[in-house]
Design a protein around this motif. Structure first.
Motif, PDB file in Angstrom:
ATOM      1  N   LEU A 148      38.885  40.216  43.446  1.00  0.00           N
ATOM      2  CA  LEU A 148      38.573  38.831  43.824  1.00  0.00           C
ATOM      3  C   LEU A 148      39.231  37.846  42.855  1.00  0.00           C
ATOM      4  O   LEU A 148      39.668  36.763  43.269  1.00  0.00           O
ATOM      5  N   ASP A 149      39.320  38.235  41.581  1.00  0.00           N
ATOM      6  CA  ASP A 149      40.019  37.370  40.616  1.00  0.00           C
ATOM      7  C   ASP A 149      41.482  37.202  41.014  1.00  0.00           C
ATOM      8  O   ASP A 149      42.037  36.102  40.940  1.00  0.00           O
ATOM      9  N   LEU A 150      42.079  38.322  41.419  1.00  0.00           N
ATOM     10  CA  LEU A 150      43.481  38.256  41.864  1.00  0.00           C
ATOM     11  C   LEU A 150      43.620  37.344  43.080  1.00  0.00           C
ATOM     12  O   LEU A 150      44.546  36.534  43.164  1.00  0.00           O
ATOM     13  N   MET A 151      42.691  37.500  44.021  1.00  0.00           N
ATOM     14  CA  MET A 151      42.715  36.636  45.210  1.00  0.00           C
ATOM     15  C   MET A 151      42.618  35.182  44.798  1.00  0.00           C
ATOM     16  O   MET A 151      43.333  34.315  45.303  1.00  0.00           O
ATOM     17  N   ASP A 152      41.705  34.940  43.865  1.00  0.00           N
ATOM     18  CA  ASP A 152      41.468  33.565  43.428  1.00  0.00           C
ATOM     19  C   ASP A 152      42.744  32.964  42.830  1.00  0.00           C
ATOM     20  O   ASP A 152      43.043  31.787  43.012  1.00  0.00           O
ATOM     21  N   ARG A 153      43.502  33.803  42.115  1.00  0.00           N
ATOM     22  CA  ARG A 153      44.714  33.291  41.466  1.00  0.00           C
ATOM     23  C   ARG A 153      45.844  33.064  42.469  1.00  0.00           C
ATOM     24  O   ARG A 153      46.673  32.197  42.273  1.00  0.00           O
ATOM     25  N   LEU A 154      45.872  33.872  43.531  1.00  0.00           N
ATOM     26  CA  LEU A 154      47.064  33.876  44.387  1.00  0.00           C
ATOM     27  C   LEU A 154      46.872  33.249  45.770  1.00  0.00           C
ATOM     28  O   LEU A 154      47.847  32.852  46.405  1.00  0.00           O
ATOM     29  N   GLU A 177      48.270  43.820  43.437  1.00  0.00           N
ATOM     30  CA  GLU A 177      49.013  42.634  43.002  1.00  0.00           C
ATOM     31  C   GLU A 177      50.138  42.338  43.989  1.00  0.00           C
ATOM     32  O   GLU A 177      50.357  41.195  44.374  1.00  0.00           O
ATOM     33  N   LYS A 178      50.833  43.407  44.403  1.00  0.00           N
ATOM     34  CA  LYS A 178      51.970  43.201  45.315  1.00  0.00           C
ATOM     35  C   LYS A 178      51.485  42.776  46.694  1.00  0.00           C
ATOM     36  O   LYS A 178      52.108  41.939  47.351  1.00  0.00           O
ATOM     37  N   ARG A 179      50.377  43.371  47.140  1.00  0.00           N
ATOM     38  CA  ARG A 179      49.839  42.964  48.448  1.00  0.00           C
ATOM     39  C   ARG A 179      49.482  41.478  48.436  1.00  0.00           C
ATOM     40  O   ARG A 179      49.804  40.736  49.362  1.00  0.00           O
ATOM     41  N   LEU A 180      48.788  41.082  47.368  1.00  0.00           N
ATOM     42  CA  LEU A 180      48.340  39.690  47.333  1.00  0.00           C
ATOM     43  C   LEU A 180      49.504  38.729  47.085  1.00  0.00           C
ATOM     44  O   LEU A 180      49.488  37.593  47.572  1.00  0.00           O
TER      45      LEU A 180
END
Lengths: 368, 331
Positions: A252-258, A215-218
């Motif tokens: 990938l969901d996290l990527m999609d959000r951020l 989360e922090k990386r993204l």
């Protein structure tokens, strides 16, 4: 964070001739610093027979590097290589990922930071300028994390302006940290790529010790993107584990959000591979690890790799999901063979020259 | 350290009851058989008199060199043994340890346990760096800190029965190192399995690799892993001789460790069998299916034979579908 990692500094006498060494010492007040003769190798060579030795990840060693600062990625026999150029700023990494190949690559302990990198980088850009017809994709993340020590060393202070001015080069800073403060403080954006190594939440939390959470990386990637940096991502090493598909989908969901996919220059995919001696080192240094659990076979280059259909399944799944996120995310495989490319990506650059052309083309498109 | 000049001390006879005949502070003998030595002494006499140290406390003499010779003479019933006696004021100096070491190295190869004994005893007197640089090479070992640590652990942490196997060369030191990485509860289980299956050195390494990997993959203890019905079936199969059992156990463990690779290999073998290749024709998969290239071998004597074999080969239905087994649903 970085400052709290470092408990001791070792300084070679010759290193003090370089301003970088003095700046580093100024940024580490209160940390004991020992001076060494130039000839001192800096600790006993690492020896993994018997119990695991201390890799001295809390010792910062400032020294002058005597080799060439720019080297092509060594690549590997019978596999397609991206043609990346390594800018050698340091050796060893303060992060402690269980799968890290550097554990077997360097036989000297300590975080070795090259105090003469400013002179070295100046020579590198001179070489870049001397070959205007060529595109240099340069990165600092091969032998260390590009940003883990940046708050203390300040590499980005002088590397960003150097590369930002070149039209035939890009500089990629590859990290698993959130140490982007110096980047954001810099006015330079052009020709700079900030990229993050990503993995499944399971692997990131269990095997990537000292690295920032996904989360922090993204979130850091999002901040860089919003501040005008081009970003990239590296799913390397992909590691199958129970429930890996769902786990990677969570990333990938996290990527999609951020992340805004249009600003992503490339996403590489690589599966865990290693020279055989790393196995014992991992076993000793990381007894509870799951990274050795897979079906590894000896590859054509002598490295241990997942059995081919497993690799193809990993890549095929990631490709399908990432292409759903964005159909033009610059996906490529790191160190794979032509038949694995064909079988998992649906196309192949054919050879290393083909992959170089593909990635140079991405650079040209993004940094018009 | 300089060695005392023993040759200047004339031998004198000593009764076995005057000697403390237990492995003392200088002894570097482990896992020996006195038979050959006794036969040699019977034939040629005691050519090299042992060196004894006056201990000063219980009046018994302490063997510095020749512990095994002393035992041999005692066991042959000698009442008097020619020995050289050394005296020292204060605590015995480490030079006697070196005397023993060089006396041994001059006449025989030390086994791994004896090397470990020498290194550990020297460590009491000398800094680690000197032992690594000077004495590891003297013992034929690479001058690395990890080697010193490993030999120390072999001497101090391994159980006596495993030590005997190491001393006898039946378990190599690196394998002993792998055993030492296990918990004390697991070590005898692995050792007994190696012993019962009579695994050779290569098989020992593979066996430990598979077991340790499976322990992590399946989250089971080593006893649980070895109690698997298939392994018990192999162990209890009266039709298999010991080498067959060892091979069958390793094959079973490999299939468990590499299920997809094993399945692909099996599928490929089945496919080749189903094809019914002509006599003298062999098709081989690349190692681990890593290369995309398969290999065809045709054995023939004359061009006519070759042509006929190739003709028959080309007529085999389904040959065109041959390839990576996982592409047809297997693997």
């Amino acid at each position: 964070m970085t400052r709290s990692w470092i408990k001791r500094v070792r300084v070679d006498a010759g290193a003090l001739d370089h301003p970088l060494a003095r700046r580093v010492l100024d940024r580490l007040p209160g940390i004991p610093a020992e001076r060494e003769r130039d000839s001192a190798p800096g600790g006993m060579p690492l020896d993994f027979r018997g119990p695991a030795p201390d890799m001295e990840k809390d010792v910062l060693h400032l020294l002058s590097y005597r080799g060439g600062f720019l080297k092509p990625c060594p690549g590997t026999r019978r596999h397609i290589c991206c043609g990346y150029q390594i800018l050698n700023i340091a050796a060893n990494c303060p992060l402690d990922c269980s799968y890290c190949i550097l554990q077997a690559y360097f036989n000297t302990p300590g975080l070795r930071v090259f105090a003469n990198i400013e002179e070295g980088a100046a020579r590198v850009v001179a070489a870049v300028d001397a070959a205007p017809e060529k595109t240099f994709r340069v990165g600092t993340g091969e032998f260390t994390d590009s940003l883990a020590l940046d708050p203390v060393v300040g590499w980005s202070d002088f590397l960003l302006p150097l590369f930002s001015k070149r039209k035939n080069a890009v500089l990629e800073l590859k990290t698993k940290t959130t140490h982007i403060q110096r980047l954001l403080a810099s006015p330079y954006r052009d020709r700079i790529i900030v990229s993050w190594s990503l993995n499944s939440p399971f692997i990131a939390s269990r095997e990537e010790h000292r690295a920032a959470s996904l989360e922090k990386r993204l979130a850091a990637a999002r901040r860089c993107q919003s501040e005008g940096f081009v970003v990239g991502f590296h799913f390397d090493p992909l590691i199958p584990h129970p429930g890996w598909k769902d786990a990677y989908l969570r990333t990938l969901d996290l990527m999609d959000r951020l992340i805004r996919p249009q600003g992503v220059i490339w996403i590489s995919l690589g599966s865990f591979r290693f020279m055989p001696p790393l196995r014992e080192i991992i076993r000793k240094r990381h007894p509870g690890t799951c990274v050795l659990d897979g079906e590894f076979v000896t590859g054509l280059d002598g490295k241990m790799r997942y059995f081919k259909p497993i690799r193809m399944e990993l890549y095929g799944f990631m490709r399908e999901m990432l292409e759903q996120w964005h159909p033009d995310a610059g996906l490529y495989l790191c160190m794979e063979s032509d038949d694995v490319w064909q079988g998992s990506m649906g196309w192949s650059p054919g050879d290393s020259a083909g992959l170089r052309r593909f990635l140079d083309g991405r650079v040209a498109d993004i940094f018009q | 350290m300089s060695l005392p000049d023993i040759s200047r001390i004339p031998p004198r006879t000593v009764g076995p009851e005057e000697i403390r005949l237990v492995p003392g502070p200088y002894c570097m003998s482990f896992g020996f058989d006195l038979g050959g030595l006794m036969a040699a002494i019977r034939s040629a006499g005691l050519v090299n008199p042992p060196v004894l140290l006056e201990s000063g406390d219980d009046d018994l003499l302490i063997p510095v060199t020749g512990y095994r010779r002393l035992l041999a003479c005692r066991d042959m019933g000698w009442k008097e043994i020619p020995c050289r006696i050394v005296r020292t004021p204060g605590p015995p100096p480490p030079e006697y340890l070196l005397l023993n070491l060089h006396d041994n190295l001059a006449t025989r190869r030390l086994n791994p346990l004896e090397k470990a004994m020498a290194l550990v005893r020297l460590s009491a007197y000398l800094p680690g760096a000197e032992i690594i640089e000077k004495f590891l090479p003297l013992l034929g070992l690479p001058p690395r800190q990890g080697v010193l640590r490993l030999y120390r652990a072999v001497l101090e942490e391994l159980d006596p029965e495993t030590q005997e196997w190491v001393a006898a060369g039946r378990i190599p030191v690196p394998v002993a190192g792998r055993i030492l990485e296990m918990s004390p509860d697991e070590r005898p289980v692995i050792f007994n399995a190696i012993k019962n299956l009579n695994l050779n050195i290569n098989y020992q390494k593979q066996f430990i690799d598979y077991i340790m990997d499976l322990k992590s993959i399946e989250s089971r203890s080593i006893p649980e892993l070895l109690a698997h019905p298939r392994l018990e079936e192999i162990s209890g199969n009266p039709r298999l001789n010991p080498p067959q059992k060892a091979r069958a156990v390793l094959r079973a463990l490999r299939e468990r460790r590499f299920p997809r690779l094993s399945l692909a290999e099996r599928d490929f073998r089945k496919t080749i069998l189903r094809l019914g290749l002509p006599r003298g024709v062999r098709i081989e998969a690349p190692p681990f299916f890593e290369s995309p290239d398969y290999r065809l071998e045709v054995v023939f004597r004359e061009g006519g034979d070759l042509k006929e074999t190739l003709r028959r080969l080309l007529q085999i239905p389904g040959l065109e579908n041959l390839g990576d087994p996982w592409r047809s649903g297997g693997g």
